[in-house]
Write an enzyme that holds these catalytic residues in place. Structure first.
Site, short mmCIF file in Angstrom:
data_model
loop_
_atom_site.label_atom_id
_atom_site.label_comp_id
_atom_site.label_asym_id
_atom_site.label_seq_id
_atom_site.Cartn_x
_atom_site.Cartn_y
_atom_site.Cartn_z
N ASP A 141 1.28 8.02 -2.50
CA ASP A 141 0.62 8.95 -1.58
C ASP A 141 1.25 10.32 -1.75
O ASP A 141 2.44 10.43 -2.08
CB ASP A 141 0.78 8.50 -0.13
N ASP A 170 -7.68 7.25 -0.51
CA ASP A 170 -7.84 7.17 0.94
C ASP A 170 -8.90 8.16 1.42
O ASP A 170 -9.69 7.87 2.31
CB ASP A 170 -6.52 7.48 1.66
#
Length: 192
Positions: A141, A170
């Site tokens: 991430d 995401d």
């Protein structure tokens, strides 16, 4: 030569997965874990973290939670592909529905790749305590939008508004789902 609807959706999904993977590999190979790069002032940063669980850093219960999450992701991915294939053959399915579902499916695949293969490529990405790296890789991430800090009277310390760190996959899942809820709800209510 006319390209079929299914082929266009496959190309879109593949393009989104490739973009996601390029961003993740660039972050993994050019940043140190925990490193932050300011992109636009203090409100948009690249912040390299490893996520053991679900979207936006949510965890899901250690070894067995990760195993169940990995299996769930594969089942969900297969179900979405089957659903998109069926809807794409129908003449009454809006293109927006197919694009939204393709975005969600591509996002799921982007994170599946991390979980299943990144631990094999980079063993340090394997979830701590996992007996083997396949299926137990952590997700890379990097997008961080700490828009502002706030403190409510009962809080001991300030909180960051939207303090989650997330990735392109995401974003695909979230944007696809929001788009379907906001603009394609009539199609799904008709399907009921």
């Amino acid at each position: 030569m006319k390209i079929s609807k299914g082929t266009r959706l496959f190309i879109l999904g593949a393009l989104l997965v490739v973009i996601d993977q390029i961003i993740k590999v660039l972050v993994k190979t050019n940043m140190s874990l925990g490193e932050t790069i300011d992109v636009i002032g203090d409100w948009f940063k690249l912040h390299y973290v490893l996520n053991e669980g679900m979207a936006f850093g949510m965890a899901f219960g250690g070894f067995w939670g990760k195993a169940l999450l990995s299996i769930f992701r594969i089942v969900l991915f297969g179900a979405l592909c089957w659903w998109i294939k069926g809807l794409s053959r129908r003449t009454d399915t809006p293109t927006g529905v197919l694009v939204g579902l393709t975005m969600i499916t591509a996002g799921a695949m982007g994170n599946i790749i991390d979980c299943f293969f990144y631990g094999l490529i980079w063993p340090e990405i394997t979830m701590p305590g996992a007996p083997f790296p396949f299926m137990f890789g952590r997700v890379v991430d990097m997008f961080y939008f700490p828009l502002f800090d706030y403190r409510l009277p009962w809080m001991d310390y300030p909180q960051t508004f939207f303090g989650a760190v997330f990735n392109f996959a995401d974003s695909c899942v979230t944007c696809g789902a929001i788009y379907l809820l906001l603009f394609q709800y009539k199609f799904f209510s008709k399907e009921q």
